[in-house]
Design a protein around this motif. Structure first.
Motif, PDB file in Angstrom:
ATOM      1  N   UNK A  62       0.813  -1.225   0.000  1.00  0.00           N
ATOM      2  CA  UNK A  62       0.000   0.000   0.000  1.00  0.00           C
ATOM      3  C   UNK A  62       0.843   1.270   0.000  1.00  0.00           C
ATOM      4  N   UNK A  63       2.000   1.240   0.656  1.00  0.00           N
ATOM      5  CA  UNK A  63       2.804   2.467   0.764  1.00  0.00           C
ATOM      6  C   UNK A  63       4.270   2.207   0.437  1.00  0.00           C
ATOM      7  N   UNK A  64       4.859   3.167  -0.246  1.00  0.00           N
ATOM      8  CA  UNK A  64       6.312   3.223  -0.397  1.00  0.00           C
ATOM      9  C   UNK A  64       6.756   4.529   0.263  1.00  0.00           C
ATOM     10  N   UNK A  65       7.507   4.400   1.325  1.00  0.00           N
ATOM     11  CA  UNK A  65       7.931   5.558   2.111  1.00  0.00           C
ATOM     12  C   UNK A  65       9.398   5.854   1.793  1.00  0.00           C
ATOM     13  N   UNK A  66       9.686   7.091   1.447  1.00  0.00           N
ATOM     14  CA  UNK A  66      11.074   7.506   1.228  1.00  0.00           C
ATOM     15  C   UNK A  66      11.530   8.351   2.408  1.00  0.00           C
ATOM     16  N   UNK A  67      12.651   7.967   3.024  1.00  0.00           N
ATOM     17  CA  UNK A  67      13.115   8.697   4.208  1.00  0.00           C
ATOM     18  C   UNK A  67      13.749  10.036   3.849  1.00  0.00           C
ATOM     19  N   UNK A  68      14.184  10.225   2.603  1.00  0.00           N
ATOM     20  CA  UNK A  68      14.704  11.510   2.135  1.00  0.00           C
ATOM     21  C   UNK A  68      15.077  11.396   0.664  1.00  0.00           C
ATOM     22  N   UNK A  69      15.591  12.486   0.121  1.00  0.00           N
ATOM     23  CA  UNK A  69      15.750  12.628  -1.331  1.00  0.00           C
ATOM     24  C   UNK A  69      16.897  11.848  -1.947  1.00  0.00           C
ATOM     25  N   UNK A  70      17.855  11.386  -1.176  1.00  0.00           N
ATOM     26  CA  UNK A  70      19.077  10.854  -1.788  1.00  0.00           C
ATOM     27  C   UNK A  70      18.793   9.659  -2.689  1.00  0.00           C
ATOM     28  N   UNK A  97      10.079  18.968  -4.146  1.00  0.00           N
ATOM     29  CA  UNK A  97      10.920  20.017  -4.733  1.00  0.00           C
ATOM     30  C   UNK A  97      12.394  19.604  -4.701  1.00  0.00           C
ATOM     31  N   UNK A  98      12.830  19.083  -3.557  1.00  0.00           N
ATOM     32  CA  UNK A  98      14.238  18.717  -3.422  1.00  0.00           C
ATOM     33  C   UNK A  98      14.642  17.685  -4.473  1.00  0.00           C
ATOM     34  N   UNK A  99      13.775  16.720  -4.696  1.00  0.00           N
ATOM     35  CA  UNK A  99      14.089  15.658  -5.653  1.00  0.00           C
ATOM     36  C   UNK A  99      13.951  16.151  -7.095  1.00  0.00           C
ATOM     37  N   UNK A 100      12.978  16.999  -7.338  1.00  0.00           N
ATOM     38  CA  UNK A 100      12.774  17.509  -8.700  1.00  0.00           C
ATOM     39  C   UNK A 100      13.986  18.292  -9.189  1.00  0.00           C
ATOM     40  N   UNK A 101      14.529  19.151  -8.335  1.00  0.00           N
ATOM     41  CA  UNK A 101      15.641  19.983  -8.796  1.00  0.00           C
ATOM     42  C   UNK A 101      16.923  19.173  -8.979  1.00  0.00           C
ATOM     43  N   UNK A 102      17.000  18.013  -8.350  1.00  0.00           N
ATOM     44  CA  UNK A 102      18.198  17.176  -8.472  1.00  0.00           C
ATOM     45  C   UNK A 102      18.001  16.000  -9.430  1.00  0.00           C
ATOM     46  N   UNK A 103      16.819  15.889 -10.011  1.00  0.00           N
ATOM     47  CA  UNK A 103      16.469  14.693 -10.782  1.00  0.00           C
ATOM     48  C   UNK A 103      17.467  14.396 -11.897  1.00  0.00           C
TER      49      UNK A 103
END
Ligand SMILES: [Zn+2]
Length: 325
Positions: free
Chosen positions: A111-119, A144-150
């Motif tokens: 049901x869920x995929x949890x990401x602890x942070x952007x890395x 936002x953090x992940x988008x700008x580093x994608x």
């Protein structure tokens, strides 16, 4: 459906289309790149650190073809009605291997995929779990953090993994944690908390109500040198807060599958405080950044894996933060 950003290659784009239409759901554990599990025939091994909590303990390595990008700890949490994934590895392949391993320990729907942070070593395997009914969960600042580093993260994955990066793309969270959020897996509540800037500006922890185990993501490194990409002073301050709370045990982002709390934070605190004190002293002495990068924190090298790979960039990050105090 979660929002998705442009994939690395045209072939990956086709895989994306397949996921978007649900076509991949029919081949649950197949990889769209066809590279599947040949490189690791025995599969990813999970360790049950508490009832229904299965952790992949990652090696202390940089991303490379031998590990397929599975260099950060990941977990499967099984409730009475559903399961959740915590972090997904540095590639679609790593995520696919985790998904296959999860299927060996539970038949509950994911049901869920949890990401602890952007890395990238925590999020780039998300695509392996995309499908109907799956929610991707993260800190309010993660999109936002992940988008700008994608672009950077995807290019890096392709450079480091070559063909094993195929199918890798960014899947952004579609369920955001403002401060706290409870996810119900059926008789098992996960308490998610969005932390102030520390390791990054989008750190999220997950506490399992059933066992008192606490997933700290990269707020806690054990054995693998901490990497600083947020705020050194914020991280030390956040450790004060975290250490004041009890837990049956914690799961670090890098390190053993389960460690005791709060004593497991000791070495990380010692390194971060030494880095802070060294950088302050060097700045006060007029030492330029390049030289400070070669000196700060070095006395703490013993006992940390990958110290030389990250010590200089940690010192530079600290210097940037502390030079305007
Ligand atoms: Zn990290």
């Amino acid at each position: 459906m979660p929002r998705m950003l442009p994939p690395i290659s045209r072939r990956a784009a086709l895989a994306f289309a397949a996921v978007a239409t649900g076509a991949l759901a029919a081949e649950r554990f197949a990889s769209p790149c066809g590279c599947a599990f040949a490189a690791q025939p025995e599969g990813m091994v999970l360790e049950e650190v508490g009832p229904g909590i299965h952790v992949y303990r990652a090696p202390y390595e940089l991303v490379g073809p031998a590990n397929g990008g599975a260099i950060a700890n990941m977990a499967v949490v099984v409730g009475g009605e559903a399961a959740a994934i915590i972090d997904t590895g540095n590639s679609h392949l790593a995520g696919a291997r985790l998904r296959e391993a999860a299927a060996r320990v539970t038949d509950r729907p994911l049901r869920y995929v949890i990401n602890t942070h952007m890395h990238p070593d925590h999020v780039l395997g998300n695509s392996a779990f995309a499908g109907e009914g799956v929610r991707f969960v993260g800190h309010r600042k993660l999109p936002r953090a992940l988008s700008v580093r994608a672009d950077t993260y995807l290019a890096q994955a392709e450079r480091l993994l070559g063909p094993e990066a195929e199918g890798t793309r960014i899947v952004l969270p579609d369920l955001l944690v403002e401060t706290t959020l409870t996810l119900d897996l059926g008789g098992r509540a996960l308490e998610l908390e969005a932390h102030p800037t520390a390791h990054t500006d989008n750190d999220l922890s997950v506490r399992d109500g059933a066992t008192g185990l606490w997933f700290l993501g990269d707020l806690l490194f054990v054995g693998h040198v901490p990497t600083l990409d947020g705020s050194l002073l914020g991280w030390i301050g956040q450790l004060d807060t975290l250490e004041s709370r009890a837990a049956a045990g914690v799961i670090p982002g890098h390190g053993p599958a389960r460690v005791s709390w709060p004593d497991a934070a000791g070495p990380e605190r010692a390194y971060l405080e030494a880095l802070r004190d060294d950088v302050r002293r060097l700045i006060a002495g007029g030492v330029p950044m390049g030289q400070a990068a070669a000196e700060a924190g070095r006395a703490q090298a013993a006992g940390w894996a990958l110290f030389d790979e990250f010590a200089s960039r940690n010192a530079i990050a600290a210097y940037h933060e502390l030079e305007w105090e």
